[in-house]
Design a protein around this motif. Structure first.
Motif, mmCIF file in Angstrom:
data_model
loop_
_atom_site.group_PDB
_atom_site.id
_atom_site.type_symbol
_atom_site.label_atom_id
_atom_site.label_comp_id
_atom_site.label_asym_id
_atom_site.label_seq_id
_atom_site.Cartn_x
_atom_site.Cartn_y
_atom_site.Cartn_z
ATOM 1 N N ALA A 293 -26.275 -5.396 -43.975
ATOM 2 C CA ALA A 293 -26.297 -6.487 -44.951
ATOM 3 C C ALA A 293 -27.492 -6.404 -45.881
ATOM 4 N N ALA A 294 -28.558 -5.734 -45.459
ATOM 5 C CA ALA A 294 -29.756 -5.621 -46.281
ATOM 6 C C ALA A 294 -29.703 -4.437 -47.237
ATOM 7 N N HIS B 156 -32.140 -0.796 -41.387
ATOM 8 C CA HIS B 156 -31.255 -0.859 -40.215
ATOM 9 C C HIS B 156 -30.042 -1.745 -40.437
ATOM 10 N N ARG B 157 -30.217 -2.900 -41.060
ATOM 11 C CA ARG B 157 -29.141 -3.874 -41.197
ATOM 12 C C ARG B 157 -28.287 -3.556 -42.423
ATOM 13 N N GLN C 48 -36.303 -0.495 -34.817
ATOM 14 C CA GLN C 48 -35.439 0.615 -35.207
ATOM 15 C C GLN C 48 -36.100 1.570 -36.204
ATOM 16 N N ASP D 104 -35.368 -5.589 -43.840
ATOM 17 C CA ASP D 104 -34.401 -5.921 -42.800
ATOM 18 C C ASP D 104 -34.561 -7.349 -42.294
ATOM 19 N N GLU D 105 -35.803 -7.773 -42.057
ATOM 20 C CA GLU D 105 -36.043 -9.114 -41.512
ATOM 21 C C GLU D 105 -37.147 -9.812 -42.311
ATOM 22 N N GLU E 181 -34.336 -6.192 -35.151
ATOM 23 C CA GLU E 181 -33.268 -5.674 -36.004
ATOM 24 C C GLU E 181 -33.800 -5.067 -37.291
ATOM 25 N N ALA E 182 -35.023 -4.559 -37.252
ATOM 26 C CA ALA E 182 -35.643 -3.996 -38.448
ATOM 27 C C ALA E 182 -35.933 -2.513 -38.253
#
Length: 278
Positions: free
Chosen positions: A176-177, A173-174, A229, A263-264, A255-256
């Motif tokens: 940045a990841a 999802h992120r 997500q 993601d987290e 946010e994962a």
């Protein structure tokens, strides 16, 4: 630092492992299933417990078997051999995605060997046909996803790898990841033994239809570790599962996505640590 060991037998099972500093052992079951364990190493290798991360039969550096032996019961037998080889009587068991269903099957089939169960980015309940109805973002992401199985120039193994890369926007999802996740995918030893069985129509699901009831009857602690997500296993199945399994609890990371640990990672690791300490 993870070490490596091959558990002898038919087939040989490759295991990445660490000794740990506590008396708890976490057996980690990867998904795919034509992936290997490596995509789960970070952040789990930061745990203090003994860690056992096998490649499933036909995957990664584990041995191959005849086609009809790519069956979840064979995987369960392999996992028992892994525990026996390391002298582990009872383990905490974590399974991600497809591995989450294998973990449930293992716990139900051999309850005396399982201390607790972590179902990560997976589900206990079957997915209803309308599981993702109305999720526009998911529909858009999947519409943009290329289908490597339509290409005749790729081997089955290359298709499995290409599918994993194509599905990255749905699984992480992120933004940045994503670069780190793509590097992680580049290190996986993808195979195609399980997908060959899928193509013949003989692949057996690891999911027991009455898994929730049977896990509840075990009375073991259960953690549902999920990303809000997740586009593969809907987060909407978490609450109904909690109602069916009294000793289950859930951690949902907002946010994962499906690769919740990517993601987290910090929230994921904290949730696992707290659960194992309970």
């Amino acid at each position: 630092m993870l070490r490596e060991r091959v558990v002898p037998g038919e087939p040989e099972i490759f295991v990445a492992w660490q000794a740990g500093t506590t008396d708890r052992t976490l057996l980690v079951i990867h998904g795919g299933p034509d992936w290997d364990h490596s995509y789960l190493r970070d952040p789990l290798e930061r745990l203090d417990c003994r860690l056992l991360m096998p490649d499933l039969r036909g995957c990664g550096r584990s041995g191959r078997v005849p086609g009809e032996e790519y069956h979840p019961d064979g995987v369960v037998r392999d996992l028992l051999r892994v525990l026996d080889a390391f002298g582990v009587e009872r383990a905490d068991v974590l399974g991600h995605s497809y591995g989450g269903m294998v973990a449930q099957r293992f716990a139900i089939s051999h309850p005396s060997r399982v201390r607790s169960l972590i179902v990560s980015g997976s589900s206990v309940l079957p997915l209803p046909p309308d599981a993702f109805a109305g999720w526009v973002e998911r529909d858009e992401v999947l519409a943009r996803q290329e289908d490597p199985w339509q290409r005749e120039d790729l081997s089955l193994e290359a298709c499995v790898r290409a599918e994993a890369l194509a599905a990255a926007p749905a699984n992480v999802h992120r933004a940045a990841a994503m670069p780190g996740y793509l590097r992680r995918l580049g290190e996986i030893r993808f195979g195609a033994e399980w997908v060959r069985q899928l193509q013949t129509g003989t692949l057996v699901s690891p999911r027991f239809p009455d898994a929730a009831q049977r896990i509840a009857e075990l009375g073991i602690p259960v953690l549902l570790l999920h990303g809000r997500q997740d586009m593969t296993f809907p987060v909407g199945l978490v609450e109904p599962t909690l109602e069916l399994i009294p000793r289950a609890r859930a951690v949902v990371l907002e946010e994962a996505g499906h690769m919740v640990h990517v993601d987290e990672p910090d929230g994921y690791l904290e949730a696992v640590r707290e659960f194992l300490a309970g």
